[in-house]
Design an enzyme around this catalytic site. Structure first.
Site, short mmCIF file in Angstrom:
data_model
loop_
_atom_site.label_atom_id
_atom_site.label_comp_id
_atom_site.label_asym_id
_atom_site.label_seq_id
_atom_site.Cartn_x
_atom_site.Cartn_y
_atom_site.Cartn_z
N SER B 148 1.36 -1.31 0.22
CA SER B 148 0.08 -0.15 0.06
C SER B 148 0.47 1.18 -0.16
O SER B 148 2.07 1.36 -1.03
CB SER B 148 -0.50 -0.35 0.95
OG SER B 148 -1.90 0.82 0.81
N ASP B 224 -10.31 -5.17 -3.59
CA ASP B 224 -9.44 -3.92 -2.20
C ASP B 224 -10.29 -3.44 -2.67
O ASP B 224 -10.60 -2.92 -3.45
CB ASP B 224 -8.00 -3.83 -3.43
CG ASP B 224 -7.36 -3.23 -2.55
OD1 ASP B 224 -7.39 -2.54 -1.98
OD2 ASP B 224 -6.16 -3.17 -2.40
N HIS B 257 -7.63 -6.09 0.64
CA HIS B 257 -6.27 -4.81 1.24
C HIS B 257 -5.38 -5.38 2.58
O HIS B 257 -4.19 -5.44 2.83
CB HIS B 257 -6.63 -3.73 1.21
CG HIS B 257 -5.57 -2.88 0.96
ND1 HIS B 257 -4.93 -2.58 -0.11
CD2 HIS B 257 -5.26 -2.43 1.93
CE1 HIS B 257 -3.97 -1.30 0.08
NE2 HIS B 257 -4.21 -1.28 1.52
#
EC number: 3.1.2.12
Lengths: 278, 278
Positions: B148, B224, B257
């Protein structure tokens, strides 16, 4: 009672899911997590390993930290991790981390105020497996494992209900709770001062009288801060002297009490159970 | 400056250790964790994978949840996981989870009040590798990876300092921060409103002009929640069109995620880096 899904994520090509539900055993809400391997479906029900966690843990610690999923997926084993106690504002508690919420010790409490909700033995042995069987594509084959307080839980439940489980394993179990501070505090509170009531929840006491054929694997780190005062694996080894089924307790040099230790050897434990869960 | 050991545990026959130290780059205290594989010693220095974590993370998230150790031990790769920002009462902060402490974005801030401490680029590229080389049995071989915000960090640092790293990988990277809310908020605060200053920290901008030979592997879950608004992998794929070195972005169906996603594919990433770290 319906299950309420509170979280889910795909992992290792299977699924991790968390649920809460009203439990008749503990007379309140309980939370558990399940890992379903990729091959689990109605045409192919999978065996279940029940994982009992240690003091302060919830259903989440094992699922986040144990690094178990790739091996469980490969072997086709579901894992169910219940919370370690009932919880909530109306549930009795204690200021210590080693009694009350997060510290159910997998017993049926007989003493007030604990007996209103702390019926974890019934929950683990009876209610939860029925709930899992009714809601997920699982077979009748079950094994049980745990860590520390949960290692105590896995050993005592597995030995006392040997017809329900194929195999037992534990990391760093509280092996003789009648004779260590954690166990004495909890048993005094939950079971009262009559020590004859404690024996049914002491792994060493139960193992010394065990007639069942039930394979047992235990790993214990020799740098575990709780080893001498709380865990007492030597007592368990002595109690296993007359067992006829496989019993192995491995002292692992350099390892401590943490999930770093569990994550190192969890694949061994899953493969151990896998032999008996086919 | 000396390192202060704050925690250690044996894991996968190697060691996980956490340290804090005074950092000249960030003008304050920093924390990092290192995994040393069992074969690391002065006679056998090992390569290092730097892992950059995402928003809200510390040095602990990857080490506890990524399930990386057994593969890293097998391959003989050390892993270094720094904290995601400077921290402390005197360090500027923001009420949002996506700016300030826990959200350093791996840039050198130029704007007050952030520029006093938020010099994470210098810390990651210069100071931390020097500290690791001076204190642990590691070789010169380095690769970089992240998740991320840390995927953004791994890509931008790896591409801008291509002579320092053998390979790059990322999970769910913020691939075009100039054009997503997380990136715009952070870059406005740390770098000011002049967008010409933002390009040096945008993976898609950098990749479209990249001349280096630098293998890149990216995994992205198609479930995600941040995919469309924040992550923008399509922009990165377009920017990679003229690359001459290996570039693979894998869309992974069903994954989100979380670290459940990372733990599923981290072994692939370690083996990818392992090819180039020999």
């Amino acid at each position: 009672m319906p299950l309420e899904l509170i979280q889910q994520a795909k992992v290792a090509n299977g699924w991790h899911k968390r649920y809460k539900h009203q439990s008749s055993s503990v007379n309140g809400e309980m939370t558990f997590a399940i890992f379903l391997p990729p091959n689990a479906n109605q045409e192919h029900p999978v065996p279940v390993l029940y994982w009992l966690s240690g003091l302060t843990c919830t259903d989440e610690n094992f699922m986040q930290k144990a690094a178990a999923f790739s091996t469980a997926a490969e072997l086709g084993i579901a894992i169910v991790a219940p919370d370690t106690s009932p919880r909530g504002e109306d549930v009795a508690n204690d200021d210590g981390y080693d009694l009350g919420q997060g510290a159910g010790f997998y017993v049926n409490a007989t003493q007030a105020p604990w007996n209103k909700h702390y019926q974890m033995l019934d929950y683990i042995v009876q209610e939860l497996p029925e709930l899992i069987a009714a809601n997920f594509p699982v077979s009748q084959a079950k094994s049980i494992a745990g860590h520390s307080m949960g290692g105590h839980g896995a050993l005592t439940i597995g030995i006392k209900h040997a017809d329900g489980y194929r195999s037992i394993s534990a990391f760093s179990p509280i092996a003789n709770p009648m004779h260590c501070p954690w166990g004495q505090k909890a048993f005094n509170a939950y079971l009262g001062s009559d020590k004859s009531q404690w024996r049914q929840y002491d792994a060493s006491e139960l193992l010394s009288q065990c007639q069942a054929t039930l394979p047992i694997l235990i790993d214990q780190g020799d740098q575990d801060d709780f080893l001498a005062e709380q865990l007492k694996p030597d007592t368990l080894i002595a109690a296993a002297a007359n067992l006829t089924s496989p019993f192995e307790l491995r002292m692992q040099p350099g390892y401590d009490h943490s999930y770093f230790f569990i994550s190192t050897f969890i694949a061994d434990h899953l493969r151990f159970h896998g032999q008996y869960l086919v």
